[in-house]
Write an enzyme that holds these catalytic residues in place. Structure first.
Site, PDB file in Angstrom:
ATOM      1  N   HIS A   1      -0.856   0.725   9.399  1.00 53.77           N
ATOM      2  CA  HIS A   1      -2.048   1.142   8.660  1.00 53.77           C
ATOM      3  C   HIS A   1      -3.049   1.770   9.622  1.00 53.77           C
ATOM      4  O   HIS A   1      -4.239   1.842   9.340  1.00 53.77           O
ATOM      5  CB  HIS A   1      -2.706  -0.058   7.967  1.00 53.77           C
TER       6      HIS A   1
ATOM      7  N   GLY B   1       0.818  -1.220   0.000  1.00 49.10           N
ATOM      8  CA  GLY B   1       0.000   0.000   0.000  1.00 49.10           C
ATOM      9  C   GLY B   1       0.845   1.261   0.000  1.00 49.10           C
ATOM     10  O   GLY B   1       1.983   1.258   0.472  1.00 49.10           O
ATOM     11  N   SER B   2       0.291   2.348  -0.544  1.00 44.79           N
ATOM     12  CA  SER B   2       0.945   3.657  -0.443  1.00 44.79           C
ATOM     13  C   SER B   2       0.660   4.228   0.949  1.00 44.79           C
ATOM     14  O   SER B   2      -0.122   3.675   1.709  1.00 44.79           O
ATOM     15  CB  SER B   2       0.413   4.588  -1.533  1.00 44.79           C
TER      16      SER B   2
ATOM     17  N   ASP C   1      -1.379  -8.439   0.601  1.00 44.37           N
ATOM     18  CA  ASP C   1      -0.078  -8.486  -0.084  1.00 44.37           C
ATOM     19  C   ASP C   1       0.316  -9.927  -0.398  1.00 44.37           C
ATOM     20  O   ASP C   1       0.790 -10.232  -1.490  1.00 44.37           O
ATOM     21  CB  ASP C   1       1.005  -7.834   0.792  1.00 44.37           C
TER      22      ASP C   1
ATOM     23  N   ASP D   1       6.855  34.694  20.200  1.00 45.68           N
ATOM     24  CA  ASP D   1       6.792  33.241  20.037  1.00 45.68           C
ATOM     25  C   ASP D   1       6.407  32.494  21.309  1.00 45.68           C
ATOM     26  O   ASP D   1       6.473  31.271  21.357  1.00 45.68           O
ATOM     27  CB  ASP D   1       8.128  32.699  19.489  1.00 45.68           C
ATOM     28  N   GLY D   2       6.021  33.208  22.358  1.00 45.69           N
ATOM     29  CA  GLY D   2       5.425  32.562  23.528  1.00 45.69           C
ATOM     30  C   GLY D   2       6.372  31.833  24.448  1.00 45.69           C
ATOM     31  O   GLY D   2       5.963  30.928  25.165  1.00 45.69           O
ATOM     32  N   ASP D   3       7.670  32.245  24.463  1.00 43.36           N
ATOM     33  CA  ASP D   3       8.612  31.510  25.329  1.00 43.36           C
ATOM     34  C   ASP D   3       9.290  32.400  26.372  1.00 43.36           C
ATOM     35  O   ASP D   3      10.228  31.967  27.052  1.00 43.36           O
ATOM     36  CB  ASP D   3       9.682  30.812  24.483  1.00 43.36           C
TER      37      ASP D   3
END
Length: 449
Positions: free
Chosen positions: A221, A56-57, A114, A401-403
């Site tokens: 999956h 499967g992809s 498969d 940036d909240g730091d």
């Protein structure tokens, strides 16, 4: 709710993804009318065994990222998480046979679809007189009791691609390669853990996890694992995974013990940050070496994903010197990492820091009344900053940036640690000088500088 995906259409996403890989890699070609990618130098492989894999992809870079000299000859891709059709597998077998190869080995992950489709294509090809063998890889170490369908094929399959590819490149025959990789596949185990599920394009997430849970032993999956555990530190989760994988009470365990030599794969299931991947890799190396296991090679990255699943799998392969030579053999496959061909365990990992220049002696005696006053003031400042951490972060989220709070808490903890080492200098100039160096080193960010 259906998750957002950057696709042109749900139906065509597997075709488009494979076309994109081929478009950017001159070493690959598509087989017209099929979702099959092949080496573009196919005609140079006369007399050599061809290696085909696929499934499967949605597991990118597997499987097409592992096509190249020294690895796979081609792959057959199904739709997302779906086995490819027997007709396309047969077309790939015919294409490599017509290029004059000396037989084909199909490397298949242990999933019913498969096994059925690759098995049917093998029988049809054999009826046409093409020599074809098939190796089914089941490296999942999740199940403690036997399952009817056996162990699932996971990230360890990539190591089988590598070993088979090195043997084929060295001119080994079909029977020899089949026997050798079948043995190698038995000395391997993989276990996954996920923080949440993934979602197939056009669908809802495959399962739900609460905020404080992680799924142990899941497939690639989005199928459920063996049990759910409470969220814990990276060190604790890695120790739990390695305990589960190597426990002799587990029917699917990999027999790794003190003194064993292994190849370690730390595989990103698709949605984990590189930051977390590094933390997990460090935890895995420390945990294995703490058990007396020698790590011969370590591969860290994305090898077999499950779309955007935020999780990791660990693979352990027991190795000796001849097997390491095959792992180390050259390959042009785009997704195989540039691995150092030396032992990981036993390397010196640290270099001594340069010596600091000697400080001028403090002109006033440390530990006096002034020094005690300074300690009280600094303790109060540190306690205040630590108390304001979330408030400062919230203000900074609105502006940056909240730091900001986190950075200042870092500084406060560094100062508290420094005060525990002994009384600070009484001279204001030396006190401020020492504090400035401490913040430069420990605080970070623009505030520290």
């Amino acid at each position: 709710m259906t998750s957002k995906k950057l696709v042109n259409s749900v139906a065509g996403c597997a075709d488009d993804a494979l076309a994109g890989l081929v478009a950017c890699n001159p070493n690959l070609q598509l087989l017209q009318g099929h979702r099959v990618a092949l080496r573009s130098d196919l005609d140079s492989l006369k007399g050599q065994v061809a290696l085909l894999s696929g499934g499967g992809s949605g597991h990118e870079p597997a499987h097409a990222g592992f096509i190249g000299k020294g690895m796979l000859t081609g792959v057959v891709a199904g739709a997302v998480f779906t086995s490819p059709a027997a007709g396309s597998i047969l077309a790939a077998i015919r294409a490599v046979a017509q290029a004059g190869t000396a037989g084909t080995l199909l490397i298949v992950k242990n999933y019913t679809g498969d096994r059925l489709n690759f098995g049917l294509a093998r029988e049809q090809a054999r009826a046409e007189g093409i020599p074809v063998e098939m190796v089914v890889v089941g490296d999942d170490s999740a199940f403690t009791v036997p399952k009817k369908a056996g162990r699932r094929g996971l990230c360890g399959t990539v190591l089988i691609h590598k070993v088979a590819g090195a043997l084929a490149e060295a001119g080994a025959g079909l029977e020899e390669i089949t026997d050798r990789v079948s043995e190698v596949a038995k000395a391997m185990g993989t276990l996954g853990v996920s923080l949440s599920s993934c979602s197939v394009p056009g669908s809802k997430p495959t399962f739900e996890l609460s905020a404080d849970e992680v799924e142990l032993g899941l497939g690639i999956h989005g199928e459920a694992g063996v049990h759910r555990i409470k969220m814990a530190t990276a060190d604790e989760i890695v120790a739990l995974m390695l305990d589960h994988m190597t426990s002799s009470s587990n029917v699917s365990h990999v027999p790794v013990q003190s003194g064993s030599s292994v190849v370690l794969m730390v595989n990103n299931l698709g949605g984990l940050s590189f930051l977390e991947l590094g933390i997990i890799a460090d935890a895995a190396v420390r945990s294995l070496e703490g058990r007396g296991v020698k790590i011969a090679r370590a591969l860290v990255g994305t090898f077999m994903s499950a779309l955007e699943m935020p999780g990791i799998s660990l693979t352990l392969l027991l190795v000796d010197e001849p097997l390491l030579k095959l792992i180390d053999a050259e390959t042009t496959a785009s997704a195989w990492p540039n691995v150092a061909k030396v032992l990981v365990t036993g390397r010196k990992r640290c270099r001594a820091a340069p010596a600091k220049p000697l400080e001028a002696p403090d002109s006033t005696a440390a530990g006096g009344a002034a020094s005690k006053q300074v300690v009280l003031v600094l303790e109060r400042v540190c306690a205040t900053l630590l108390g304001l951490e979330e408030h400062l972060n919230a203000l900074d989220r609105a502006a940056g940036d909240g730091d900001c709070g986190t950075t200042h808490s870092c500084a406060a903890r560094a100062i508290q640690g420094w005060l525990k080492e002994g009384p600070p200098p009484a001279s204001p100039a030396q006190l401020l000088s020492r504090l400035s160096l401490l913040l430069l080193e420990k605080m970070g960010g623009s505030s520290g500088a």
